[in-house]
Design a protein around this motif. Structure first.
Motif, PDB file in Angstrom:
ATOM      1  N   ASN A 209       0.856  -1.187   0.000  1.00 27.21           N
ATOM      2  CA  ASN A 209       0.000   0.000   0.000  1.00 27.21           C
ATOM      3  C   ASN A 209       0.894   1.240   0.000  1.00 27.21           C
ATOM      4  OD1 ASN A 209      -3.039  -0.858   1.122  1.00 27.21           O
ATOM      5  ND2 ASN A 209      -1.447  -2.220   1.873  1.00 27.21           N
TER       6      ASN A 209
ATOM      7  N   TYR B 203      -0.690   5.163   0.160  1.00 26.02           N
ATOM      8  CA  TYR B 203      -1.885   5.969  -0.099  1.00 26.02           C
ATOM      9  C   TYR B 203      -1.589   7.255  -0.846  1.00 26.02           C
ATOM     10  CZ  TYR B 203      -0.514   8.611   4.135  1.00 26.02           C
ATOM     11  OH  TYR B 203       0.161   9.357   5.070  1.00 26.02           O
TER      12      TYR B 203
ATOM     13  N   ARG C 271      -1.643  -0.716  -3.734  1.00 30.22           N
ATOM     14  CA  ARG C 271      -2.927  -0.087  -3.406  1.00 30.22           C
ATOM     15  C   ARG C 271      -2.709   1.397  -3.158  1.00 30.22           C
ATOM     16  NH1 ARG C 271      -5.759  -0.133   1.975  1.00 30.22           N
ATOM     17  NH2 ARG C 271      -7.977   0.257   1.593  1.00 30.22           N
TER      18      ARG C 271
ATOM     19  N   TRP D  89      -4.706   5.485  -2.972  1.00 31.39           N
ATOM     20  CA  TRP D  89      -5.968   6.134  -2.609  1.00 31.39           C
ATOM     21  C   TRP D  89      -6.187   7.405  -3.430  1.00 31.39           C
ATOM     22  CZ3 TRP D  89      -6.093   6.340   3.512  1.00 31.39           C
ATOM     23  CH2 TRP D  89      -5.990   5.041   4.018  1.00 31.39           C
TER      24      TRP D  89
ATOM     25  N   THR E 197      -8.347   2.793  -4.448  1.00 32.45           N
ATOM     26  CA  THR E 197      -9.315   3.089  -3.400  1.00 32.45           C
ATOM     27  C   THR E 197      -9.886   4.476  -3.680  1.00 32.45           C
ATOM     28  OG1 THR E 197      -8.032   1.770  -1.844  1.00 32.45           O
ATOM     29  CG2 THR E 197      -9.618   3.310  -0.905  1.00 32.45           C
TER      30      THR E 197
ATOM     31  N   SER F 285     -11.713   7.454   1.272  1.00 36.46           N
ATOM     32  CA  SER F 285     -11.296   6.830   2.522  1.00 36.46           C
ATOM     33  C   SER F 285     -12.100   7.363   3.694  1.00 36.46           C
ATOM     34  CB  SER F 285      -9.805   7.093   2.781  1.00 36.46           C
ATOM     35  OG  SER F 285      -9.436   6.568   4.046  1.00 36.46           O
TER      36      SER F 285
ATOM     37  N   GLU G 138     -12.179  -0.169  -5.317  1.00 36.54           N
ATOM     38  CA  GLU G 138     -13.023  -0.284  -4.122  1.00 36.54           C
ATOM     39  C   GLU G 138     -13.543   1.114  -3.774  1.00 36.54           C
ATOM     40  OE1 GLU G 138     -10.175  -2.272  -1.705  1.00 36.54           O
ATOM     41  OE2 GLU G 138      -9.236  -0.416  -1.003  1.00 36.54           O
TER      42      GLU G 138
ATOM     43  N   GLU H  85     -14.389   2.574  -0.890  1.00 34.54           N
ATOM     44  CA  GLU H  85     -13.844   3.321   0.239  1.00 34.54           C
ATOM     45  C   GLU H  85     -12.944   2.444   1.099  1.00 34.54           C
ATOM     46  OE1 GLU H  85     -15.763   6.751   2.819  1.00 34.54           O
ATOM     47  OE2 GLU H  85     -16.463   4.810   3.571  1.00 34.54           O
ATOM     48  N   ASN H  86     -11.881   3.044   1.599  1.00 32.25           N
ATOM     49  CA  ASN H  86     -11.042   2.381   2.592  1.00 32.25           C
ATOM     50  C   ASN H  86     -11.768   2.355   3.931  1.00 32.25           C
ATOM     51  OD1 ASN H  86      -8.471   1.514   3.972  1.00 32.25           O
ATOM     52  ND2 ASN H  86      -8.727   3.536   4.916  1.00 32.25           N
TER      53      ASN H  86
ATOM     54  N   GLY I  65     -12.591  -3.058   0.443  1.00 31.03           N
ATOM     55  CA  GLY I  65     -11.819  -2.004   1.089  1.00 31.03           C
ATOM     56  C   GLY I  65     -11.514  -2.235   2.551  1.00 31.03           C
TER      57      GLY I  65
ATOM     58  N   SER J 183     -11.936  -7.965   1.378  1.00 30.06           N
ATOM     59  CA  SER J 183     -10.621  -7.494   1.827  1.00 30.06           C
ATOM     60  C   SER J 183     -10.540  -7.549   3.347  1.00 30.06           C
ATOM     61  CB  SER J 183     -10.390  -6.045   1.376  1.00 30.06           C
ATOM     62  OG  SER J 183     -10.658  -5.868   0.004  1.00 30.06           O
TER      63      SER J 183
ATOM     64  N   GLU K 147      -5.586  -7.403   2.752  1.00 29.83           N
ATOM     65  CA  GLU K 147      -5.280  -6.175   2.021  1.00 29.83           C
ATOM     66  C   GLU K 147      -4.397  -5.218   2.825  1.00 29.83           C
ATOM     67  OE1 GLU K 147      -8.283  -3.805  -0.711  1.00 29.83           O
ATOM     68  OE2 GLU K 147      -8.434  -3.116   1.357  1.00 29.83           O
TER      69      GLU K 147
END
Length: 376
Positions: A36, A38, A64, A66, A123, A126, A185, A187-188, A228, A251, A282
């Motif tokens: 990840n 973001y 991943r 955002w 994503t 969030s 996805e 939303e986180n 998410g 996830s 995830e």
């Protein structure tokens, strides 16, 4: 009669052989690892190259990222400041209202990532931004955002705008870029600040948003729709999501060490297999400090050997459950060890070679779910 019986038997044998080969194909697929980051959209060219070459060296297949505003310095990384897609208020489909800066930055990033064998998991919002009073937080707060029909309609417009963003160099909308995008996805960690009972009572929100995404992608896009994640494993796997046609992947986010054991994860694997969906860890990480792994704001640094042992152990536990995983987070720079520190830097980090080893090992493990067609 004998000839007819032989034909029926041959037909049944062919059916069983086909079924057997399908099972072998599913259970013969290898797992994978990823990471990840973001704020990846804001990386300089040099940091982007450092990160992506590091991920490639570890055989990490997915990053991943955002969509949300970020500024100046994140985790010791100096980045290009960019605003959220909806900087001031929900745009509700008004194209002139959206600030597409982050989408254009990700256009460049996904092309670069592809050249290193990495796809993006995108994503699209969030909970962190919502709780920090972004456009939706200011208008609706953390509860009404998930229950107000106008909020849902406006948010669906955001998702559709992202999916239909025309890539600046490839000339196609994101929803058609399966060579570059692993999944979307909505939303986180949706709803986490409202508590587990709220998540359980409002499972339809997740399915409805997945329906909006899938409605744009279609059923054969080559791009997955994910949930998410939530705060821990049990909260991340909700029964209604297993029966939601629009969701492809559940996830799991897990930082508590109990959630990271093979024995804890296998029941979720069986649940999700029975539902005909896929499962991924995830988010997970090994705390740099000597505090509880799921409560890692500060403390004394763990001995490097202890932390590296944790990384290898928990990665192996996840592997043994047959699950792919994305680590939180790989940095393109030396980790400054800010608060809540799970990060591992590609540069001058005594745990990077250990994470590399764990990720390379994941790629050799037989998976419980076949993601191969979605990877480079």
């Amino acid at each position: 009669m004998a000839a007819a019986h032989f034909k029926v038997s041959l037909s049944a044998f062919a059916f069983l052989l086909t079924l057997f080969l399908q099972v072998v194909h599913v259970h013969g697929a290898n797992s994978f690892a990823g990471s990840n980051l973001y704020y990846a959209a804001g990386l300089s060219d040099a940091d982007r190259t450092t990160l992506l070459s590091g991920l490639q060296s570890a055989d990490m297949k997915v990053l991943r990222v955002w969509i949300g505003g970020q500024s100046e310095n994140q985790k010791g990384t100096t980045i290009t400041t960019f605003s959220d897609l909806e900087p001031d208020s929900p745009c509700d489909g008004d194209d002139s209202c959206y600030d597409d800066t982050i989408l254009k930055l990700l256009d460049d990033f996904m092309v670069a990532a592809n050249s290193y064998g990495v796809k993006l998991l995108i994503t699209m919002h969030s909970y962190n931004a919502l709780a920090s009073n972004d456009a939706y937080g200011k208008w609706y707060g953390i509860g009404d955002f998930y229950t107000d029909s106008t909020a849902q309609s406006e948010f669906d417009a955001r998702l559709e705008h992202i999916l239909n963003h025309n890539h600046t160099s490839l000339g196609k909308p994101w929803k058609q870029l399966s060579d570059y995008i692993f999944g979307f996805e909505a939303e986180n960690e949706a709803m986490i600040g409202d508590g587990q009972s709220f998540v359980e009572d409002h499972q339809q929100w997740q399915c409805d948003r997945a329906g909006t995404i899938k409605g744009q992608l279609g059923n054969n896009s080559g791009i997955l729709v994910l949930t998410g994640g939530e705060s821990w494993a049990a909260e991340s796997v909700q029964s209604d999501w297993l029966s939601c046609d629009a969701l492809d992947v559940i996830s799991i986010h897990a930082y508590g060490t109990g959630d990271l054991s093979t024995s804890a994860l296998k029941p979720y694997v069986q649940q999700v297999q029975s539902a005909g969906k896929k499962l991924i860890v995830e988010e997970w990480g090994a705390c740099y400090f000597d505090t509880s792994n799921n409560d890692c704001p500060s403390g004394d640094a763990l001995p490097t050997d202890t932390r590296n042992g944790n990384i290898l152990n928990w990665a192996e536990q996840i592997d043994n459950a047959g699950l792919p995983w994305l680590y939180w987070e790989v940095l393109p720079n030396k980790d400054p060890h800010d608060s809540v520190d799970y990060e591992i830097g590609v540069v001058d980090d005594p745990s990077w070679s250990t994470l590399q080893q764990a990720a390379q090992a994941a790629a050799q493990v037989t998976a419980a779910f076949d993601f191969s067609e979605y990877l480079l």
